[in-house]
Each structure stands twice: as C-alpha cells, then as structure tokens.
Design a protein around this motif. Structure first.
Motif, PDB file in Angstrom:
ATOM      1  N   THR A  13     -22.017 -56.919  29.457  1.00  0.00           N
ATOM      2  CA  THR A  13     -22.932 -56.115  30.251  1.00  0.00           C
ATOM      3  C   THR A  13     -24.289 -56.789  30.364  1.00  0.00           C
ATOM      4  O   THR A  13     -24.632 -57.690  29.602  1.00  0.00           O
ATOM      5  CB  THR A  13     -23.140 -54.725  29.616  1.00  0.00           C
ATOM      6  N   ASN A  14     -25.058 -56.328  31.332  1.00  0.00           N
ATOM      7  CA  ASN A  14     -26.482 -56.662  31.388  1.00  0.00           C
ATOM      8  C   ASN A  14     -27.239 -55.386  31.737  1.00  0.00           C
ATOM      9  O   ASN A  14     -26.642 -54.374  32.104  1.00  0.00           O
ATOM     10  CB  ASN A  14     -26.772 -57.790  32.383  1.00  0.00           C
TER      11      ASN A  14
ATOM     12  N   SER B 138     -26.536 -53.326  35.006  1.00  0.00           N
ATOM     13  CA  SER B 138     -25.162 -53.231  35.497  1.00  0.00           C
ATOM     14  C   SER B 138     -24.551 -51.855  35.287  1.00  0.00           C
ATOM     15  O   SER B 138     -24.993 -51.074  34.447  1.00  0.00           O
ATOM     16  CB  SER B 138     -24.288 -54.269  34.775  1.00  0.00           C
TER      17      SER B 138
ATOM     18  N   ILE C 271     -20.389 -51.075  34.868  1.00  0.00           N
ATOM     19  CA  ILE C 271     -19.055 -51.673  34.848  1.00  0.00           C
ATOM     20  C   ILE C 271     -18.047 -50.563  34.632  1.00  0.00           C
ATOM     21  O   ILE C 271     -18.156 -49.797  33.663  1.00  0.00           O
ATOM     22  CB  ILE C 271     -18.939 -52.725  33.729  1.00  0.00           C
TER      23      ILE C 271
END
Length: 282
Positions: free
Chosen positions: A238-239, A242, A244
């Motif tokens: 992840t960042n 984001s 997801i």
C-alpha cells in the motif's frame, strides 16, 4: 442452483441480516464505507458500487465535484447516522449525508447511500469523511484531493497500518471503463426452500492508505462455529493515497443448514472485521 438463490436474495434500500453474538442488545457496528462514482441496483435488485476511489485530481483549483458514498451497518436499536465531509483542517463541513433508522429485529443489517452534491474543493490536501452514529465517531477515512498531480502533505497516521474501509460479499468484481474497481451483486442474506445448497461468491475487502507490505486472509465459520473455509494469505503493498480492493473467490461453497455463517477478516493474522452471511429456510 445459483440463479434460484440469487432470485431469493433480497437487497432493497434497507435489508435484514444477523450479526454474530452481539453482547449488547442495543448496539451498532459499521461494516463498511466506500466512496464511489455512483451506486445503484443491478438487474437482480442487488447493490452495484461503481468506481471505488480515494483520489480526485483536478487540473486546477478551486473546483466542485459530486460523488456517492455507501455505508453498511449491523446491530439493534434506533440510530441517527451522520456522514460528514470535512476540509483538510477539519474546521469546516463541506457536505453531509444523514439518515435515521430503527433496527427492530435482533441483529439486523441496514445500508444506505447518498450523494455529496457539488462539493467545493478550494485547495489540495487530505479531506476527511467522518461517519457517526448518535453523535459518536465510528470511522474516519481520507479523501485525497490533488491539483495537477502534485504531491500533498500526508498525515503520519496514514503511513501506518492500512484502514479496512469495507468488507462486502458480492457476486462480481471488475474494472469499469475508467479503470476503477466496481462491485456488483452485493447482498445481505440467503432465503431458500432447499437445504443444503451450494453457491459461488466473492468476499471483497477495501484497504486504504498505509505504507508497507501486508497479508490478509479470511475465515468462514458454520452456525455452530466450525471452521469451514480459510483462504490462502494474499500479500499486498500500500501507499498513503491508495485504495486496494482484494477479493477471495469462493466456489461451490456448501451451506448445510440455516443460521449465521460468520466471516472474519485478518490483517497479518490479526482479526480486523467480521460480518455474517445468514441463511433463512423458507
């Protein structure tokens, strides 16, 4: 069999389900919240969440935008729900979606959606969606607003563990024409005149922010608490900006009896959410 079961799934503006072993007879649990381009019913009357996102990128600011928000609840009692969109400093409410409902049966599920209409975004930054029940803050998720793809300052808490924004059972997951994840056929329970039966479905989990690598898996238990299914761990990275959506595709799952089938969601072997798939014998 699948078509028969789908035809018996009920998903209208409010729906019923059972949660699992509520200790407090008057309690509420937020199962999930999702920001999306639009929300509607599919051809079976089930929920379609089209275009889940976490970032809005404008060529220039200020600008206005309209988008949808889905929320899903589980519990007992009467509640006033308020969902606010706040500016980056959290000093100003830019829009509100609210509703009141009473869950009269034990362990009901209620969901609703609404639109944030013509929201004025004056500056880039991290905006906040706050979800409250009877004035109590239950969840806060970020909305990232960019100007011409330029970087913004990220609060430190969004670089820690990811936020599980939602966990939902559905029949299909796909990318829409804009490359955004969409969920089709979101349902709450099965009503059937035939037991046992089998069905195929997905469990979709939406993870927001965080900056690292993680693993998730799910487990499904029978009404008498026996482990029926455990997925293989899925790794994801992840960042901070984001979202997801991971999903487990469960094929030909056998429902042997009526009752509550508990679904648990784990992040790095820590349970972070749960909900119930209920089977009702008609």
């Amino acid at each position: 069999m699948k078509k028969l079961i789908i035809s018996l799934l009920i998903s209208i503006f409010f729906v019923f389900s059972l949660s699992y072993a509520q200790e407090n007879p008057n309690s509420i649990k937020l199962i999930g919240v999702a920001i999306a381009s639009s929300i509607e019913e599919d051809e079976y009357g089930l929920t379609l969440i089209d275009g889940i996102f976490s970032i809005i990128n404008f060529d220039s600011l200020p600008q206005t935008d309209t988008f949808s928000l889905y929320s899903r609840w589980m519990g007992n009692g009467k509640y006033d729900i308020e969902i606010n969109l706040l500016n980056p400093s959290k000093e100003k409410i830019l829009g509100t979606i609210d509703d009141s409902f009473e869950l009269t049966r034990e362990n009901e599920v209620f969901y609703f959606w609404g639109n944030f209409e013509d929201i004025a975004f004056d500056e880039p930054g991290v905006y906040w969606i706050q979800v409250k029940a009877d004035g109590k803050l239950l969840k806060e998720i970020p909305l990232f607003v960019l100007e011409n793809d330029e970087d913004i300052d990220i609060p430190e808490n969004l670089t820690q563990k990811p936020i599980l924004a939602f966990t939902l059972p559905a029949l299909e997951i796909y990318e829409n024409d804009y490359g955004l994840t969409s969920l089709k056929g979101i349902y709450e329970y099965y009503a059937t005149d035939e037991l046992p039966f089998t069905d195929s479905f997905i469990i979709a989990n939406g993870w927001m922010s965080g900056e690292s690598e993680y693993n998730q898996h799910i487990e499904i238990f029978s009404p008498d608490k026996k482990l029926l299914y455990k997925s293989e761990p899925q790794s994801f990275e992840t960042n901070a900006g984001s979202i997801i959506t991971l999903f487990d595709e469960i094929s030909n799952f056998s429902f042997e009896k009526e009752g509550d089938y508990l679904v648990k969601v784990f992040l790095d072997d820590e349970e972070v959410n749960s909900f119930v798939l209920k089977v009702i014998k008609e």
